[in-house]
Design an enzyme around this catalytic site. Structure first.
Site, mmCIF file in Angstrom:
data_model
loop_
_atom_site.group_PDB
_atom_site.id
_atom_site.type_symbol
_atom_site.label_atom_id
_atom_site.label_comp_id
_atom_site.label_asym_id
_atom_site.label_seq_id
_atom_site.Cartn_x
_atom_site.Cartn_y
_atom_site.Cartn_z
ATOM 1 N N ASN A 249 4.982 -4.479 2.324
ATOM 2 C CA ASN A 249 5.767 -3.369 1.801
ATOM 3 C C ASN A 249 6.890 -2.907 2.734
ATOM 4 O O ASN A 249 8.014 -2.703 2.312
ATOM 5 C CB ASN A 249 4.861 -2.203 1.408
ATOM 6 C CG ASN A 249 4.003 -1.714 2.547
ATOM 7 O OD1 ASN A 249 3.659 -2.454 3.465
ATOM 8 N ND2 ASN A 249 3.640 -0.438 2.509
ATOM 9 N N GLU B 141 -4.260 0.281 10.396
ATOM 10 C CA GLU B 141 -3.571 1.280 9.575
ATOM 11 C C GLU B 141 -3.765 0.847 8.134
ATOM 12 O O GLU B 141 -3.216 -0.165 7.693
ATOM 13 C CB GLU B 141 -2.093 1.353 9.947
ATOM 14 C CG GLU B 141 -1.466 2.664 9.515
ATOM 15 C CD GLU B 141 -0.717 2.541 8.210
ATOM 16 O OE1 GLU B 141 -1.303 2.903 7.172
ATOM 17 O OE2 GLU B 141 0.436 2.108 8.231
ATOM 18 N N CYS C 157 2.113 3.051 1.996
ATOM 19 C CA CYS C 157 0.780 3.616 2.232
ATOM 20 C C CYS C 157 0.808 5.137 2.298
ATOM 21 O O CYS C 157 -0.206 5.792 2.039
ATOM 22 C CB CYS C 157 0.180 3.045 3.506
ATOM 23 S SG CYS C 157 1.214 3.300 4.968
#
Length: 484
Positions: free
Chosen positions: A154, A253, A287
């Site tokens: 992303n 993460e 995210c």
């Protein structure tokens, strides 16, 4: 200045070549759906060769004069500045990034490299007092050794660079495995940048394998002392389990189910604008994106009216057009997943406030009104879909915000600062942004989540700590008086 070439090769032991795997990895332009790059996949032998080379060359890199290592990192940042347009173009074509998002990502990537230029000088030795007479204690900050980095699709360039740059700057060698969806923007272009900057042979490697051929080998391999992973909670917990068994450091993460809270005294116009940006930037494939909007009932109607109105004005479509905010999703399977979950939420009683049109891999903004128990609120959508949830008061808003296994980022709108900080400090999330939206990342601040959103922190001295360790060496200057 020539643009980078041969970006569809593996970077192993200072050389660019095809992988030895039996399969190919295709990178597809998500908007045109044309092939962007084709790699001959890296094999298990390629992974082992990269790790062995990284281990062999790391000591010399660590021993390099810090001024030289600083110079290489500074040159990397300068190269990125010069090649900014080229890097933006790669992100737009390979990852479907809009120009707005790609420009932001390149700036963040340059910023983290600039931050890391200071790290060679932070590999200090401190002298400490001892409780033992005649002893001098030395505390030496050292690199971990070899670091394996796994990046997502992303924000491929930045989310790889925020591990690669600090790891290299502190004297580690790096083996990078980008997402198979973005092997150039999250992988080989970073290899080219650091090669051009002067990182010595064998210190930086970039591999693009097929998961079906390598399985868990990248993070099971005995050589890397640290695995840095950014991606889904499902994969991250699996990596954490394997790393734990092998006593490896990890920085993870992972996913988020981020809430955007609107209290009754909020500036509704500003809140609606923040929510639009925080949900629909990069089609919600972040995210930190707003996944749930929690609104006090007294301002619910006003907020929804303004939010839907603004969402309808968003430019959707071609990411190469300057004013596009919502471009394509990474693949059509992502569209299919979203449509399935929207259908399920509607069956659960969700009200459709705005239904986005689907065209190829592009999906327009979609807004539902429902409860925290609905599929679109429970799951991280990772797309341009958001659920608005009404609540009675602050207490219920906080309860709903915390009612998730994730805890990455959040946003809160109110004109009462005392009220805001009281709410924020009870929120079980790593980051809270008052009168803003949840998509914020700055290299000079601690970044990371709580609960199932991950372990560790990126940014500033936190990155320095994650990619280094300490060794205690003591020197008994005067003879010690032992009791025997």
């Amino acid at each position: 200045m020539e643009t980078y070439r041969n970006l569809d090769l593996q970077f192993i032991d200072g050389g660019w070549r095809n992988g030895k795997g039996s399969k190919q990895v295709e990178s597809i332009n998500p908007y045109t759906q044309e092939t962007y790059a084709t790699f001959q996949a890296a094999s298990l032998d390629d992974i082992d060769e990269a790790y062995q080379s990284a281990k062999e060359h790391q000591p010399a890199w660590s021993d390099m004069n810090p001024f030289e290592r600083n110079g290489i990192m500074r040159k990397a940042a300068e190269i990125m500045e010069r090649r900014k347009d080229e890097l933006i173009d790669i992100l737009v074509k390979e990852s479907g990034s809009t120009i707005i998002k790609a420009e932001q990502e390149v700036e963040l990537s340059i910023s983290i490299v600039r931050l890391a230029t200071n790290f060679p000088f932070a590999m200090e030795t401190t002298v400490n007092q001892s409780m033992v007479p005649g002893k001098t204690n030395y505390l030496i900050r050292k690199p971990l050794g070899v670091v394996g980095v796994i990046g997502p699709f992303n924000y491929p360039m930045y989310l790889a660079m925020r591990s690669v740059a600090p790891a290299l700057a502190t004297g580690n060698s790096v083996v990078l495995k980008p997402s198979s969806s973005t092997p150039v923007s999250g992988g080989t272009v970073l290899g080219k940048i650091f090669e051009e900057a002067g990182v010595p042979k064998g210190v930086m490697h970039v591999l693009t394998p097929k998961t079906s051929e390598i399985g868990d080998a990248f993070y099971e391999h005995p050589i890397p002392k640290m695995i840095s992973f950014t991606g889904s909670t499902e994969v991250g917990t699996h990596i954490g389990e394997i790393a734990g068994k092998n006593v490896k450091n990890t920085i993870l993460e992972l996913g988020g189910n981020n809430a955007f809270v609107v209290l009754d005294d909020a500036d509704i116009e500003k809140a609606a604008r923040g929510a639009v940006f925080g949900r629909f930037l990069h089609s919600g494939q972040i995210c930190m994106s707003v996944n749930r909007i929690i609104v006090e009932e007294s301002v619910m109607e006003e907020f929804c009216e303004k939010f839907v109105e603004l969402a309808k004005t968003i430019k959707v479509g071609d990411p190469e057009k300057k004013d596009t905010l919502v471009g394509p999703l990474i693949s059509h399977s992502a569209i299919e997943r979203l449509q399935k979950e929207i259908k399920q939420a509607k069956e659960e009683g969700a009200e459709m406030l705005l239904e986005g049109k689907v065209d190829g891999n592009v999906m327009g903004p979609t807004i539902l009104k429902g409860t925290n128990d609905m599929t679109t609120a429970k799951n991280e959508m990772f797309g341009p879909v958001v659920t608005v949830i009404p609540v009675k008061d602050d207490e219920e808003a906080l309860k709903v915000a915390n009612d998730t296994e994730a805890g990455l980022s959040g946003a809160l709108h109110t004109t009462d600062k005392e009220r805001a900080f009281k709410f924020a400090q009870k929120w079980e999330t790593g980051m809270v942004h008052i009168n803003d939206q949840s998509v914020n990342d700055e290299p000079y601040i601690a970044f990371g989540g709580e609960k199932m959103s991950g372990l560790g922190r990126f940014g500033r001295e936190h990155s320095l700590d994650e990619f280094t360790t300490y060794q205690w060496i003591s020197d008994q200057v005067k003879p010690r008086d032992y009791p025997f």
